[in-house]
Design a protein around this motif. Sequence first.
Motif, PDB file in Angstrom:
ATOM      1  N   GLN A 173      53.791 -24.292  24.462  1.00  0.00           N
ATOM      2  CA  GLN A 173      52.498 -23.703  25.263  1.00  0.00           C
ATOM      3  C   GLN A 173      51.406 -24.798  25.596  1.00  0.00           C
ATOM      4  O   GLN A 173      51.135 -25.646  24.810  1.00  0.00           O
ATOM      5  CB  GLN A 173      52.148 -22.442  24.554  1.00  0.00           C
ATOM      6  N   TYR A 189      54.345 -29.307  32.331  1.00  0.00           N
ATOM      7  CA  TYR A 189      54.128 -30.443  31.509  1.00  0.00           C
ATOM      8  C   TYR A 189      53.314 -31.590  32.503  1.00  0.00           C
ATOM      9  O   TYR A 189      52.394 -31.936  31.899  1.00  0.00           O
ATOM     10  CB  TYR A 189      55.545 -31.210  31.315  1.00  0.00           C
ATOM     11  N   CYS A 209      61.089 -32.847  30.320  1.00  0.00           N
ATOM     12  CA  CYS A 209      62.456 -33.078  29.817  1.00  0.00           C
ATOM     13  C   CYS A 209      63.458 -33.182  31.351  1.00  0.00           C
ATOM     14  O   CYS A 209      64.687 -33.533  30.864  1.00  0.00           O
ATOM     15  CB  CYS A 209      62.802 -31.347  29.423  1.00  0.00           C
ATOM     16  N   GLU A 257      58.599 -25.374  33.745  1.00  0.00           N
ATOM     17  CA  GLU A 257      58.383 -26.097  32.545  1.00  0.00           C
ATOM     18  C   GLU A 257      58.057 -27.382  32.932  1.00  0.00           C
ATOM     19  O   GLU A 257      57.260 -28.236  32.344  1.00  0.00           O
ATOM     20  CB  GLU A 257      59.331 -26.060  31.407  1.00  0.00           C
ATOM     21  N   THR A 258      58.672 -28.064  33.901  1.00  0.00           N
ATOM     22  CA  THR A 258      58.223 -29.381  34.328  1.00  0.00           C
ATOM     23  C   THR A 258      56.895 -29.602  35.084  1.00  0.00           C
ATOM     24  O   THR A 258      56.262 -30.296  34.636  1.00  0.00           O
ATOM     25  CB  THR A 258      59.367 -30.032  35.134  1.00  0.00           C
ATOM     26  N   THR A 286      59.771 -27.281  23.715  1.00  0.00           N
ATOM     27  CA  THR A 286      58.971 -26.615  24.780  1.00  0.00           C
ATOM     28  C   THR A 286      57.781 -26.095  23.928  1.00  0.00           C
ATOM     29  O   THR A 286      58.334 -25.400  22.721  1.00  0.00           O
ATOM     30  CB  THR A 286      60.103 -25.554  25.250  1.00  0.00           C
ATOM     31  N   PRO A 322      65.777 -28.726  24.742  1.00  0.00           N
ATOM     32  CA  PRO A 322      64.539 -28.242  24.244  1.00  0.00           C
ATOM     33  C   PRO A 322      64.811 -27.835  22.820  1.00  0.00           C
ATOM     34  O   PRO A 322      65.856 -27.242  22.451  1.00  0.00           O
ATOM     35  CB  PRO A 322      64.154 -27.099  25.191  1.00  0.00           C
ATOM     36  N   GLU A 368      56.417 -34.173  23.207  1.00  0.00           N
ATOM     37  CA  GLU A 368      54.948 -33.590  22.896  1.00  0.00           C
ATOM     38  C   GLU A 368      53.697 -34.407  22.367  1.00  0.00           C
ATOM     39  O   GLU A 368      52.492 -34.106  22.725  1.00  0.00           O
ATOM     40  CB  GLU A 368      55.315 -32.688  21.405  1.00  0.00           C
ATOM     41  N   ALA A 387      60.881 -22.724  20.956  1.00  0.00           N
ATOM     42  CA  ALA A 387      59.395 -22.876  21.210  1.00  0.00           C
ATOM     43  C   ALA A 387      58.481 -23.316  19.839  1.00  0.00           C
ATOM     44  O   ALA A 387      58.960 -23.160  19.158  1.00  0.00           O
ATOM     45  CB  ALA A 387      58.993 -21.235  21.574  1.00  0.00           C
ATOM     46  N   PRO A 391      54.237 -22.651  29.480  1.00  0.00           N
ATOM     47  CA  PRO A 391      55.361 -23.247  28.801  1.00  0.00           C
ATOM     48  C   PRO A 391      55.636 -24.584  29.425  1.00  0.00           C
ATOM     49  O   PRO A 391      55.962 -24.498  30.623  1.00  0.00           O
ATOM     50  CB  PRO A 391      56.453 -22.133  28.788  1.00  0.00           C
ATOM     51  N   ALA A 392      55.534 -25.560  28.761  1.00  0.00           N
ATOM     52  CA  ALA A 392      55.979 -26.749  29.026  1.00  0.00           C
ATOM     53  C   ALA A 392      57.158 -27.567  28.295  1.00  0.00           C
ATOM     54  O   ALA A 392      57.046 -27.122  27.236  1.00  0.00           O
ATOM     55  CB  ALA A 392      54.875 -27.845  29.299  1.00  0.00           C
ATOM     56  N   CYS A 393      58.175 -28.347  28.901  1.00  0.00           N
ATOM     57  CA  CYS A 393      59.064 -28.973  28.382  1.00  0.00           C
ATOM     58  C   CYS A 393      58.904 -30.459  28.553  1.00  0.00           C
ATOM     59  O   CYS A 393      58.909 -30.841  29.558  1.00  0.00           O
ATOM     60  CB  CYS A 393      60.325 -28.501  28.890  1.00  0.00           C
TER      61      CYS A 393
END
Length: 404
Positions: free
Chosen positions: A185, A249, A235, A245-246, A183, A79, A195, A82, A190-192
């Motif tokens: 927002q 996403y 990620c 975070e997954t 990573t 990542p 983008e 942020a 929060p998502a990874c």
Amino acid sequence: MSLRSRMPRHPGALVLVLLAMSAVLVATLGHEHRGRDGSSAAGPSSPDRPGPTSAASLPGPPGAHAPPGAHAPPGAHAPHGAHAPHDEGDPRPGPWGRALAAGIRPVPATQPGKLRFGLGPALDSALASPLAGNLDFLTTWYNGPGDLSFLRKWRADLIPEVYRSGHGIHLVVWLDGTGSVGTFQTSHGPACGREYPLSGAFLTDARELASIFAGPANGPALYVTLFTELQTYPCQSNEWAATPETTNYYRALQDRYLATQEIFHAGAPNARVSLGWGGWQSRWDDPVKGGGRSLITHFADVLRASDFQSFQAMGNDSNAADVRNMTKLLGQYGPVMVAHFKSGSQAAWDADMHALLAGDEVRKLSLDGLFAFSFMDQSNINFSPQALATARGAVQSHGVRSSY
């Protein structure tokens, strides 16, 4: 096969009540709009190199293995810290509300034992293929903003020419090689992951894509496979609950998929839209983490809202089992397309062609939901005169075209 959770069947009156409640909630709450910091830059792209062109073999449950594809596994990316909150796009009903709405566009009817065949990797090369006369549609790719320059030129000549020839167009949107991984927002937290697919810039580009590829509603279809190999975009790939975070996403990607489907429906009267899976997902199951076949169940509402379903089959080992299994899994939600079929092993490709497209196999697949089958490119087909004859025989024996 893992069992699928299905939407409860409500009596007619209750459905109307639920629809009304959904409409009120959507109008009241909607989605939060957020600003976007920076832009996702894509490297140079070519219509002759449309994305994944080879695939690694997965001998069993992948675990730490990367999924097939020419790109690096997302899990290998660290990542980047942020980022500013992302633009979450247009407000839209949640997946359940959208699934209950009567907004699905049916694909052209195809009788059992027949398929609509397509060929990539680009409109010009496919149109020049010796198979072109028997193909129902031609496949091309969008890998990121860098492709818009040549697609704008195609809008004036090549795309209308393809439609005039009576062929449909299949647009594959592959974005796992586009922009940065980090990573950031979302409205889910929060998502990874990658983008660009979740950015406001992508929605802007999607509106232009819909305009570029639009055809008349009563003409050849525009099939859209969005986010092909979607499992690789976070990620950590292939599992719903690998990390919070997954999960976030994947939830945000579902939002973005439905918003993009609406864009294509509004901008292209002939568009039918699907979510693109990697065919390796059927090779194992992990209900606890939502991996393997269980990942598909977490997308059930989105799949029900889709016009059709699609997946790729590009393993260097045999793809026959993947095609059969993914067709059965996705066929529960609607008609299914093999969006890009290819093998790095010519022997495996030859065996798959016999296993999938000879004898009574096509009828079996079509009864499970398969309606379309697109070859990734001509490399396997042109390997030898025998390979070309095999492909031509399959297309001529089992292919069907719409008349316009």
